[in-house]
Enzyme design. Structure first.
Site, PDB file in Angstrom:
ATOM      1  N   GLU A   1       0.734  -1.294  -0.104  1.00 26.87           N
ATOM      2  CA  GLU A   1       0.042   0.180  -0.071  1.00 26.87           C
ATOM      3  C   GLU A   1       0.886   1.289  -0.010  1.00 26.87           C
ATOM      4  OE1 GLU A   1      -2.836  -0.350   2.935  1.00 26.87           O
ATOM      5  OE2 GLU A   1      -3.896  -1.949   2.256  1.00 26.87           O
TER       6      GLU A   1
ATOM      7  N   GLU B   1      -5.327  -8.657   1.097  1.00 22.33           N
ATOM      8  CA  GLU B   1      -6.260  -8.232   2.480  1.00 22.33           C
ATOM      9  C   GLU B   1      -7.467  -8.038   2.132  1.00 22.33           C
ATOM     10  OE1 GLU B   1      -4.336  -4.719   4.552  1.00 22.33           O
ATOM     11  OE2 GLU B   1      -2.369  -5.363   4.205  1.00 22.33           O
TER      12      GLU B   1
HETATM   13  C1  GBH Z   1      -4.767  -1.848   5.456  1.00 21.18           C
HETATM   14  O1  GBH Z   1      -4.963  -0.758   4.863  1.00 21.18           O
HETATM   15  C2  GBH Z   1      -3.487  -2.030   6.034  1.00 21.18           C
HETATM   16  O2  GBH Z   1      -2.521  -2.667   5.124  1.00 21.18           O
HETATM   17  C3  GBH Z   1      -3.347  -2.942   7.284  1.00 21.18           C
HETATM   18  O3  GBH Z   1      -2.092  -2.504   7.942  1.00 21.18           O
HETATM   19  C4  GBH Z   1      -4.383  -2.331   8.228  1.00 21.18           C
HETATM   20  O4  GBH Z   1      -4.477  -2.759   9.679  1.00 21.18           O
HETATM   21  C5  GBH Z   1      -5.845  -2.609   7.590  1.00 21.18           C
HETATM   22  O5  GBH Z   1      -6.031  -1.964   6.331  1.00 21.18           O
HETATM   23  C6  GBH Z   1      -7.001  -2.267   8.668  1.00 21.18           C
HETATM   24  O6  GBH Z   1      -7.020  -0.957   8.536  1.00 21.18           O
HETATM   25  O7  GBH Z   1     -11.978   6.536   5.966  1.00 21.18           O
HETATM   26  O8  GBH Z   1     -13.643   5.274   5.017  1.00 21.18           O
HETATM   27  O9  GBH Z   1     -12.369   6.641   3.622  1.00 21.18           O
HETATM   28  C7  GBH Z   1      -6.303  -0.373   4.466  1.00 21.18           C
HETATM   29  C8  GBH Z   1      -6.196   0.845   3.696  1.00 21.18           C
HETATM   30  C9  GBH Z   1      -6.877   3.027   3.839  1.00 21.18           C
HETATM   31  C10 GBH Z   1      -8.369   1.520   3.979  1.00 21.18           C
HETATM   32  C11 GBH Z   1      -7.567   4.080   4.205  1.00 21.18           C
HETATM   33  C12 GBH Z   1      -9.486   2.479   4.520  1.00 21.18           C
HETATM   34  C13 GBH Z   1      -9.851   4.727   4.611  1.00 21.18           C
HETATM   35  C14 GBH Z   1     -11.407   4.467   4.502  1.00 21.18           C
HETATM   36  N1  GBH Z   1      -6.869   1.911   4.322  1.00 21.18           N
HETATM   37  N2  GBH Z   1      -9.326   3.818   4.116  1.00 21.18           N
HETATM   38  S1  GBH Z   1     -12.482   5.876   4.983  1.00 21.18           S
END
Ligand code: GBH
Length: 456
Positions: free
Chosen positions: A163, A362
């Site tokens: 990511e 994931e």
């Molecule tokens: C993953 O990222 C990570 O790889 C992992 O380490 C982490 O623990 C896991 O997610 C759970 O969080 O605020 O509703 O617009 C996920 C990428 C980026 C997904 C930010 C959610 C915000 C959603 N994330 N995104 S929102």
């Protein structure tokens, strides 16, 4: 047909800083997350990964739990500051931990899927400029080669960066992740160097590859759903999809940075365009064997009347649109549960990439879980995972070449800025006692894995 393709990998994922603990053991150096978590007000309740799940010591138990569920693969990340405490000099005691972990996995017939970078940059490299510095990409390729030298005799599945979106835009843009820099021009440069690092590392690994080695990176995707179909709505969806998804996917696929996104971000100061040197896009386009697709939820977008009005969504280049509240039922994090977006996402990537093999690296959800009599009846997570596994199956039936599915996460763990408040695990962790309790969702996914088919 309810079967998945033969050889489909079923697993669960973790990341070093989120589970390991043992932050000073084996000579590990500090990472940007140690520093960030120690800074007042950055992580909920002042939490850190200092102990986390104590996976550094308890990995045999954790691998046993994963294998016991019937899952055949473990996606974990290597902590760069363990392997190179100062970011540059290899440490044999740091490498020895991953040696033990890989041997443990193989002894349980679990396929190791190794990620080289899941956000824990050695602090020494941040002090030298971090990802906004081009040099970091070259240091990353050297680190990748060191890990590959040590484990390439036993590990076939290699992922460079997890990511880059989060590492760049949350780490250097919104600043909600380490190192907490708040500057979008800087964040865009960091994004380029993360992708460059992926390309340089992939080149290095490919040069020293053995038969059976496969190389990849993992991107997080948020499909954009507009709340209407007018040209303004389509434009809002284009912009969001551009910076969130295509900005990272297209250069990896050899298409270079998308011109429309370059135009959207131009007002951020222009250091990004200047950071892309001749030949960089060729490096980033290094051939990969599969793409890791991390998917949690879509984003709902709506246009604003003024196309230059700032967005409520903190991403570079986003003007003239807002992200709408998620549509219930929500997870504990407030994210929506929309499996159909995973089906369409896999189909879209498959088409755009000309049939590249994909792995859902994931997928998962946080809920409020309770241990009752040694069980965790997490029916909401069972439903989330079940519906998303079905969504993957739908994508395969529609022609996408999907080779695996990894739940996030094996264990409840340190959820970055949210500390220990969000539980994503297939296995519950009591952070006072370190007692592990398998959740119903783990049992459910394990059954699917063992049958390699959808439950009837
Ligand atoms: C993953 O990222 C990570 O790889 C992992 O380490 C982490 O623990 C896991 O997610 C759970 O969080 O605020 O509703 O617009 C996920 C990428 C980026 C997904 C930010 C959610 C915000 C959603 N994330 N995104 S929102």
């Amino acid at each position: 047909m309810t079967e998945f393709p033969a050889g489909f990998l079923w697993g669960a994922a973790t990341a070093s800083y989120q589970v390991e603990g043992g932050v000073t053991e084996g000579g590990r150096g500090p990472s940007i997350w140690d520093t960030f978590a120690a800074t007042e007000g950055k992580v909920l309740e002042g939490a850190s990964g200092e102990v986390a799940c104590d996976h550094y010591h308890r990995y045999p138990e954790d691998v046993g739990l994963l294998a016991g569920l019937g899952l055949g693969a473990y996606r974990f990340s290597v902590a760069w500051p363990r392997v190179m405490p100062d970011g540059r000099t290899p440490s044999s005691s740091g490498l020895a931990f991953y040696d033990r972990l890989v041997d443990e996995l193989l002894s349980r017939d679990v396929v190791p899927v190794l990620t080289l970078y899941h956000w824990d940059l050695p602090q020494a490299l941040e002090d030298a400029g971090g990802w906004p510095s081009r040099d970091t990409a070259f240091r990353f390729a050297e680190y990748a080669a060191v890990v590959h030298d040590a484990l390439g005799d036993r590990v076939n599945q290699w992922t460079t960066v997890n990511e880059p979106f989060c590492a760049a835009f949350l780490g250097y843009g919104s600043g909600v992740h380490a190192p907490g820099v708040q500057d979008y021009d800087t964040a865009l440069v960091a994004a380029h160097h993360l992708l460059l690092g992926h390309g340089l590392a992939t080149r290095a690994l490919t040069e020293q590859a053995r038969p059976g080695h496969e190389f990849s990176l993992a991107l997080n995707f948020a499909p954009a759903i507009a709340d209407g179909s007018s040209p303004a709505h389509l434009e809002a969806a284009r912009k969001f999809d551009g910076i969130h998804n295509r900005f990272f996917l297209d250069p990896v696929l050899g298409k270079g940075y998308p011109a429309d996104v370059m135009a959207d971000v131009a007002h951020h100061g222009g250091r990004f365009a200047a950071s892309v040197l001749d030949g960089d896009t060729d490096v980033i386009a290094a051939a990969i064997d599969w793409l890791g697709v991390n998917y949690y939820a879509p984003a709902r977008v709506t246009p604003l009347a003024d196309p230059l009005a700032p967005s409520n969504c903190p991403l570079p280049g986003l003007r003239g649109l807002d992200v709408l509240p998620a549509v219930p039922p929500l997870t504990a994090f407030g994210w929506e549960q929309t499996p159909s977006s995973l089906t369409s996402l896999l189909g879209w990537i498959s088409t755009r990439s000309g049939g590249l093999p994909l792995v859902v690296a994931e997928n998962g959800a946080s809920f409020v879980d309770e241990v009752v009599d040694g069980r965790v009846h997490d029916t909401d997570r069972v439903a989330y995972l079940d519906s998303h596994v079905r969504a993957v199956h739908d994508a395969i039936r529609a022609g996408a070449d999907v080779r695996g599915y990894f739940a996030w996460s094996l264990l409840d763990n340190f959820e970055w800025a949210m500390g220990y408040s969000q539980r994503f695990g297939l296995v519950h962790v009591d952070f006072d006692t370190q007692i592990r309790t398998v959740k119903d969702s783990g049992i459910h996914l394990g059954r699917i894995a063992k049958s390699n088919a959808l439950p009837t």
